[in-house]
Design a protein around this motif. Structure first.
Motif, PDB file in Angstrom:
ATOM      1  N   ARG A 282      -4.222 -52.741  27.217  1.00 45.32           N
ATOM      2  CA  ARG A 282      -4.387 -52.674  25.465  1.00 45.32           C
ATOM      3  C   ARG A 282      -5.329 -51.677  25.006  1.00 45.32           C
ATOM      4  N   ASP A 283      -4.768 -51.171  23.564  1.00 40.42           N
ATOM      5  CA  ASP A 283      -5.791 -50.069  22.973  1.00 40.42           C
ATOM      6  C   ASP A 283      -5.951 -50.688  21.690  1.00 40.42           C
ATOM      7  N   ASN A 284      -7.046 -50.021  20.906  1.00 40.12           N
ATOM      8  CA  ASN A 284      -7.396 -50.623  19.471  1.00 40.12           C
ATOM      9  C   ASN A 284      -7.184 -49.447  18.591  1.00 40.12           C
ATOM     10  N   GLY A 285      -5.869 -48.852  18.954  1.00 37.65           N
ATOM     11  CA  GLY A 285      -5.494 -47.698  17.993  1.00 37.65           C
ATOM     12  C   GLY A 285      -4.851 -48.173  16.532  1.00 37.65           C
ATOM     13  N   ILE A 286      -3.816 -47.360  16.207  1.00 39.00           N
ATOM     14  CA  ILE A 286      -3.059 -47.472  14.940  1.00 39.00           C
ATOM     15  C   ILE A 286      -1.720 -48.195  15.142  1.00 39.00           C
ATOM     16  N   GLY A 287      -1.356 -48.316  16.452  1.00 45.22           N
ATOM     17  CA  GLY A 287      -0.224 -49.074  16.829  1.00 45.22           C
ATOM     18  C   GLY A 287       0.899 -48.092  16.334  1.00 45.22           C
ATOM     19  N   PHE A 288       2.187 -48.712  16.246  1.00 44.15           N
ATOM     20  CA  PHE A 288       3.575 -47.899  15.985  1.00 44.15           C
ATOM     21  C   PHE A 288       4.582 -49.110  15.940  1.00 44.15           C
TER      22      PHE A 288
END
Length: 333
Positions: A282-288
């Motif tokens: 899991r990352d806490n980035g901006i998604g896509f």
């Protein structure tokens, strides 16, 4: 505290401490002598009594003690320099890559240790990446050699049966034998220049400890993540998860996720968890948008490798981050 300020203070303390120690000891010994021994010694002055050489001995011992205390600070610096020197030599040799050094201070020496740690992480990343690529090349090269040698062996057998029927063509058959042998030798010499596809590869499955696999991967990727200010967290709740799969292609599968998160997510943290037979990344980035046609080659590789390795995965992505969950159905192998 910076080293310059620290040793300026140490030097100032050393200069001041000696006369202060002499003054303190002389005053203390004088008070003790006058109050306890002067009357017993018939009022002999302090500088003529036994207390004066005793004071000098005490002062000498105090100076030795101060020198010992100050030298410990210098020895601590020298020990750190020796450790750095040994670590850099080990890093430059063919021996095992040294472990990360502990950073205890924020002075110049601490910054130097951080720089050495960054060099160790970068070297570890390069070493592991090179080793992984070499293993992939070796495995596929062995499969390709097998693919070529199998039909060559069949052709040899067919020529053997044809010898009885075409005695007058023996020179031609011998020439064919030589050409087959030449092709077989070539397969042991050529080098694979590009390994970008998996569809036509054979996959040899073996028992893979997922915890050990991710320990290597986290160690490899920690350098790139650290220089991009991304926190890489590994939480192996289940350290004994075993998948019947292929170690090399599992690394390629998860490498694509690590790489996508690094390049495209704009995340500050990536967390890997192994729990209840599920690998979660899991990352806490901006998604896509995973359904978009421009989702990228990385997702296609993840999909293709998961399919070939018989791994089920789910993908959730929104503006709060991206989550991959992988499970292995061992019954379908």
């Amino acid at each position: 505290m910076k080293l310059k300020r620290k040793y300026q203070l140490l030097l100032f303390t050393a200069i001041i401490s000696v006369p202060l120690a002499l003054l303190f000891i002389s005053v203390l010994m004088t008070i003790i002598y006058n109050s306890a021994f002067k009357t017993m010694n018939k009022d002999i002055p302090f500088h003529e009594s036994f207390a004066y050489p005793t004071m000098l001995v005490v002062f000498f011992l105090s100076v030795v003690l101060l020198a010992f205390l100050f030298s410990k600070s210098i020895n601590s610096l020298l020990n750190k320099i020796n450790i750095l020197n040994k670590t850099i030599h080990n890093l430059a040799s063919d021996k095992k890559i040294p472990n990360i050094l502990d950073v205890n201070n924020n002075d110049e020496m601490g910054e130097l240790i951080k720089s050495v740690n960054l060099l160790i992480e970068r070297t570890t990343y390069r070493e592991l990446e090179l080793k992984q690529h070499e293993e992939i090349k070796k495995e596929l090269l062995n499969k390709l050699r097998h693919d070529i040698n199998t039909p060559l062996t069949a052709v040899k057998l067919q020529l053997f049966y044809l010898e009885d029927q075409f005695h007058d063509q023996k020179p031609i058959l011998e020439s064919l034998y030589q050409q087959i042998q030449y092709i077989a030798e070539l397969t042991n010499e050529f080098n694979i220049q590009s390994i970008d596809t998996l569809e036509n590869s054979y996959i040899l499955n073996d028992e893979v400890n997922i915890h050990d696999l991710f320990e290597i991967m986290v160690k490899k990727w920690s350098y790139l993540y650290s220089i991009n200010d991304i926190e890489l967290v590994y939480k192996p709740v289940n350290r004994n998860l075993i998948w019947t799969s292929n170690d090399i292609w599992l690394q390629r599968l998860f490498d694509n996720i690590f790489q996508n998160a690094l390049k495209h997510s704009i995340a500050k943290k990536l967390e890997v968890t192994i729990e209840n037979g599920v690998v979660s990344i899991r990352d806490n980035g901006i998604g896509f948008d995973s359904n978009s046609k421009s989702a990228g080659l990385g997702l296609k590789i993840i999909k293709d490798i998961s399919k070939i390795l018989n791994i089920k995965y789910t993908l959730q992505s929104n503006k709060n981050g991206t989550l991959f969950c992988f499970t292995k159905n061992e019954n379908n192998i």
